[in-house]
Design a protein around this motif. Structure first.
Motif, short mmCIF file in Angstrom:
data_model
loop_
_atom_site.label_atom_id
_atom_site.label_comp_id
_atom_site.label_asym_id
_atom_site.label_seq_id
_atom_site.Cartn_x
_atom_site.Cartn_y
_atom_site.Cartn_z
N MET A 1 12.36 14.78 20.11
CA MET A 1 12.24 13.70 19.04
C MET A 1 12.54 13.91 17.72
SD MET A 1 8.74 11.94 20.44
CE MET A 1 8.66 10.37 19.88
N ALA A 2 13.18 13.12 16.84
CA ALA A 2 13.25 13.52 15.31
C ALA A 2 12.22 12.74 14.75
CB ALA A 2 14.53 13.39 14.97
N PHE A 3 12.06 13.32 13.30
CA PHE A 3 11.33 12.69 12.16
C PHE A 3 9.95 12.28 12.91
CE2 PHE A 3 15.62 11.18 10.91
CZ PHE A 3 15.78 11.99 9.99
N ILE A 4 9.31 13.45 13.48
CA ILE A 4 8.01 13.11 13.99
C ILE A 4 7.15 14.46 13.74
CG2 ILE A 4 8.30 11.96 16.02
CD1 ILE A 4 8.42 15.54 16.36
N THR A 5 5.81 14.19 13.85
CA THR A 5 4.65 15.19 13.88
C THR A 5 4.33 15.46 15.20
OG1 THR A 5 2.85 13.85 13.70
CG2 THR A 5 3.96 14.48 11.54
N GLN A 6 3.53 16.74 15.45
CA GLN A 6 3.13 17.05 16.70
C GLN A 6 2.20 16.10 17.27
OE1 GLN A 6 1.25 20.88 17.10
NE2 GLN A 6 -0.48 20.08 18.04
N THR B 1 2.96 10.16 22.57
CA THR B 1 4.12 9.59 23.28
C THR B 1 3.92 10.13 24.69
OG1 THR B 1 5.55 9.51 21.40
CG2 THR B 1 6.64 9.22 23.39
N PHE B 2 3.53 11.45 25.04
CA PHE B 2 3.95 11.79 26.29
C PHE B 2 2.74 11.90 27.22
CE2 PHE B 2 7.75 13.38 24.05
CZ PHE B 2 8.43 12.81 24.93
N GLU B 3 1.51 11.77 26.22
CA GLU B 3 0.15 11.32 26.84
C GLU B 3 0.17 10.00 27.56
OE1 GLU B 3 -3.23 12.30 24.66
OE2 GLU B 3 -4.33 10.56 25.25
N ASP C 1 12.78 4.88 28.21
CA ASP C 1 14.12 3.92 27.83
C ASP C 1 13.28 2.88 27.06
OD1 ASP C 1 16.60 2.44 27.76
OD2 ASP C 1 15.56 0.93 29.11
N SER C 2 12.32 2.53 27.30
CA SER C 2 11.42 1.12 26.77
C SER C 2 10.84 1.79 25.56
CB SER C 2 10.14 0.91 27.54
OG SER C 2 9.10 1.63 27.60
N LYS C 3 10.78 3.34 25.13
CA LYS C 3 10.40 3.56 23.84
C LYS C 3 11.60 3.95 23.19
CE LYS C 3 5.99 3.53 24.99
NZ LYS C 3 5.24 2.28 24.37
N GLY C 4 12.66 3.80 23.52
CA GLY C 4 13.89 3.82 22.72
C GLY C 4 14.49 5.34 23.05
N ASP D 1 17.95 11.14 17.62
CA ASP D 1 16.55 10.42 17.42
C ASP D 1 15.40 10.58 18.37
OD1 ASP D 1 15.50 9.32 15.10
OD2 ASP D 1 14.47 7.94 16.28
N ARG D 2 15.90 10.23 19.76
CA ARG D 2 14.86 10.29 20.74
C ARG D 2 15.92 10.51 22.11
NH1 ARG D 2 9.84 6.51 20.59
NH2 ARG D 2 8.99 7.29 18.82
N TYR D 3 15.84 11.79 22.44
CA TYR D 3 16.38 12.31 23.64
C TYR D 3 15.76 12.46 24.90
CZ TYR D 3 17.80 16.35 26.62
OH TYR D 3 18.05 17.13 27.65
#
Lengths: 584, 584
Positions: free
Chosen positions: B239-244, B250-252, B156-159, B210-212
């Protein structure tokens, strides 16, 4: 990198920055030498600008190829706008582009991606990914997310654990129909999807978890009415070592917290009303108390005066519509038509106008003199300018009809503002409901609900009179949720099943695990379940839940987007040892 | 009121207070004139005290009737204990009782409610409500709750929005088997339960969310292995508009946050390793990097020296076990037996001991002289006291065997401490896997995974060589989750389905909605799914997930407590237009 900022982020203080944005083309305005693009993402809209002779060669031509909903990545300089748009958080700036990259094209959407779209329901459901791009739906799902987060944090702060219960459970055909899931490993056997985690949450209380909640999907295979979904979401809660009062306080606290936190509204302490009062004063177990117009009974004043319609009625009951004495003939006829609609079913409507000049005029002047009518007005506490509307007939049916009329008058008079919230606890529901068709009792709440201790003796003599420790949370006439103190004694639970027509064997077969659990130290416990789809829609001020569910099904239980349900492969049926009947 | 405090709450500072507690009788110690009860609830244990001649008449007799797991409510005075128990947070006090009320009795539980219980697995699953009372399970579920809350608040804090996707979806027989749900309203048609919300989360990206994320139940109808469940929970993200790189970071970040917040452990930046390296150095795509012992290849040193086993092998490869040169004959035989087990399948094991006195001794002294063996030791970077263990054969199979041996040596040497955490990203997985049996390619991750742009040309010439933008999060040798950058182009997705052996019609029928969606402005996107049951068990330092699920199923997919799956009523089958085959 696809972006340095989102489309909702840039402000005048960013002027001069070189930034990169990605998003969807909302619209292109091509003025020849100047071209603007509204670029949209979840976070907002940013205006992009290109100018003939100033922008890099080729950029304008590229931009002119863009259609609605194309996905692009752009870079440019944040620049103060000459004509600002105060409607838009980013309205003070625009991005003067120096590069534009097409990330993906789009066919022309079959409806407009605007707050008020031109798409019909079926089309919008088929292209749900386009409908979901519209602001209202995005706001709905954002609200839903926020409510879920706040609900969890509130319950966590009160010592509740969220504990996941299984989705593959056991079919218990009491209540609504179960969806079932054939087991391949156990051919001929089935799981069922839960209508609610009821028995599991009670088991968790027996297991000592003390305070449980879960925001959880539930499933009911019902013939769908307008606003029902075969799968829906519940805030499901249970507590041990509590009384009804503890539960009401805890979840009133939660609801007030949510309204305050998410909506900025202090709804204040909930009113409370027992079921009998709600039925008597509002003809409904979920009265909308945003407005008055409670029922006034006239039997003693209006019967035995020669008006056979009233004389033959079990109940003569009405409401007083303040300030409606000037209703025209046409308006009154239309109200009469309203109550005579088949789904309401009244035979007719009696009105009494208390005119602003003090005179009284009614539709039953032939049968009642002015003094009598003034007596009624006194009972209604009516004032000059008011309109009394009266129905009569069998008590229960008439109250239900008058409830519909009352709500209709509330609508007509603008007394049901969706941004005003009046929560209410309805308590002391009957334990059982008699079903004429099947000549048996059904549990009004569910078979695990505890009778009020003082009414237990009535279980033998007059079960229909037994009141339950059951309660509903009602907001604005909507049943947001309900719950009860549960039975925690094997003997009483067995007796309850027997009252509901279960044989001992059926009860043991379906609910044996719960009754067995009650023999190993079950604590007193109770809980509540709130409809999360419904609560979200209500808080947003909407009636329908469909636009608060990302991927709803239509009234035939069909997901229009993925086209499901659908036939499965013969191999799948074979593995499950199932045959579809040929006439299906 | 059932209690003023919980059983974990009272301290010396409460001495003198009159309090009420409710809970379960953990044990009764009856010393004749003195009697103590340990009263337990979710929050702790409080000692209750009764004294002959001091306590109210009858109280002791009442207490003597109590058995284990009886539920009682007691009131009394908080009193400083004469002999304190420093193990217990409430150990400084006891409650001197002045009243005791039996709330519910309990039959004698079929196993002890203690940290180390005497109950077997099947019995504990049948009486899950009793097993769940034990501390270890309570702690597991409390940890699970805490992890879920913290995961949600972090995302949530990351949108990220948590968006619920449907459970009644469509059967797509690619991958594992679906559980299906017959539709009553559409006879002969079926829903399927999701193996994951994959297509829906991609649709949400197309819809601009965007971020689900979602902590969500998933279902697989597989023949269950020891630690698999037919329903399991995923932390599902997109996530959209992202690279690997954005996803890994983010998940690290999320994983590091969870370890820090819940466990108080700073795991530090994740190591990264590509798939090819992981396979070469560890023979596994999920290497346990808590310890070294990476693979050393010896082909150039060990072949063509007359040892036919090596000469005929595609690969000669080994590990160096530090400090194991003193392994006895018996220990070495036991390692040989280990690698020769059918489920590992090596033909034999070659060892070289680099003794502490500097001498070298091997099982292949007949074929290799000391200089040659010293050459190997050099390659292994072995020191006096080390033991080199060498396998040979087909490259892929041999690496897998050596992986097993390496893990076994890690266990034997205590190098796999469950309270030490070494996370790793494994990247650049192959896009496709060739299946010999069906002579076709399968998607290694899933059909929606994007090839690496630089490898796309290989799709036509050598599909097996194409690498994917796919990654796994591996902690301590456990695959905690995996994900990929997705295809967002209809053409490429079609080509992928075709490579996987779908006809155009099959692809359109099953995934048409997704490919259609790609035509309306699909953004670049990618995501990850983490196994929540597995992650919770791992963080707690456990191998098995079963005790981190409140109501797990056994290896036959059966819920032992509720006895499900089970037959359903004929009426239910009729309504679904289904027949169970008679030989089932």
């Amino acid at each position: 990198m696809f972006r340095t900022h989102t489309c909702g982020e840039l402000r005048l203080t960013d002027a001069g920055k070189e930034v990169t944005l990605s998003g969807w083309v909302q619209r292109v305005r091509d003025k020849g030498s100047l071209l603007w693009i509204d670029l949209r993402d979840r976070y907002g809209i940013t205006q992009l600008m290109l100018e003939e002779g100033v922008s890099e060669p080729g950029l304008l031509e590229k931009a002119r190829q863009l259609g609605r909903e194309y996905v692009i990545k752009v870079s440019g300089t944040v620049t103060e706008r000459s004509s600002k748009n105060p409607q838009l958080p980013t309205g003070d700036i625009e991005l003067v582009l120096n590069s534009l990259e097409l990330l993906n094209a789009s066919k022309l959407p079959p409806f407009t991606i605007e707050d008020k779209t031109d798409g019909g329901d079926e089309l919008r459901m088929k292209f749900r990914y386009l409908d979901l791009r519209r602001n209202p739906l995005r706001q709905n799902l954002a609200l839903r997310h926020r409510l879920a987060i706040e609900t969890r944090n509130y319950l966590d702060s009160k010592g509740f654990y969220e504990i996941e219960t299984p989705y593959l459970i056991k079919s218990t055909p009491e209540g609504a129909r179960d969806f079932v899931v054939p087991s391949r490993m156990n051919p001929g056997e089935f799981y069922a999807l839960p209508q609610s985690p009821q028995t599991f949450k009670q088991i968790l209380m027996v297991a000592g978890y003390d305070r449980y909640f879960q925001i959880v999907r539930c499933f009911r295979d019902e013939d769908l009415r307008a606003d029902r979904q075969p799968e829906f979401t519940q805030i499901d809660c249970e507590m041990a070592f509590i009384t009804q009062e503890d539960i009401l306080n805890t979840f009133e606290g939660m609801a007030r917290f949510l309204f305050s936190k998410v909506k900025g509204i202090e709804v204040g302490p909930f009113e409370r009303m027992d079921y009998a009062t709600a039925m008597r004063l509002y003809g409904s177990d979920k009265p909308d108390i945003r407005f008055g117009m409670s029922f006034v009974e006239l039997n003693d004043l209006a019967q035995d005066k020669g008006f056979s319609v009233f004389d033959e009625a079990e109940l003569v009951v009405g409401i007083n519509a303040s300030g409606c004495s000037e209703y025209t003939r046409k308006q009154l006829d239309s109200l009469t038509d309203f109550v005579k609609k088949p789904q309401i079913g009244a035979k007719g409507l009696v009105y009494v106008k208390y005119n602003t000049d003090g005179s009284i005029k009614s539709s039953v002047d032939k049968f009642f003199d002015e003094a009598q009518l003034r007596g009624w007005a006194g009972r209604f506490d009516a004032k000059p300018g008011d309109l009394m509307l009266i129905l009569s007939g069998k008590a229960e049916a008439t109250r239900k009809q008058l409830n519909e009329l009352r709500l209709e008058m509330g609508n007509q008079l603008g007394l049901r503002d969706p941004q005003v919230f009046k929560p209410l606890w309805v308590t002391d529901f009957p334990l059982l409901e008699w079903d004429e068709a099947s000549q048996r009792f059904y549990a009004m709440h569910h078979p695990f609900t505890s009778p009020k201790p003082e009414d237990i003796a009535l279980l033998d003599t007059d079960p229909g009179k037994v009141r339950a420790n059951a309660y509903d949370m009602v907001i604005n006439g909507v049943e947001v949720g309900g719950g009860s103190i549960r039975i925690h004694d094997r003997g009483l639970q067995k007796r309850m099943f027997s009252l509901l027509g279960f044989t001992d064997e059926e009860a043991q077969n379906q609910f044996g695990f719960l009754m067995n659990a009650f023999e190993y130290g079950a604590p007193p416990h109770g809980g509540i379940a709130l409809g999360f789809d419904r609560l979200t829609a209500l808080i947003a001020g909407y009636d329908s839940i469909r636009d608060f569910i990302a991927f709803p099904k239509n009234n035939a239980g069909r997901d229009m987007m993925i086209d499901s349900p659908s036939p499965i492969a013969q191999q799948q049926l074979d593995e499950l040892a199932l045959t579809v009947k040929s006439d299906a």
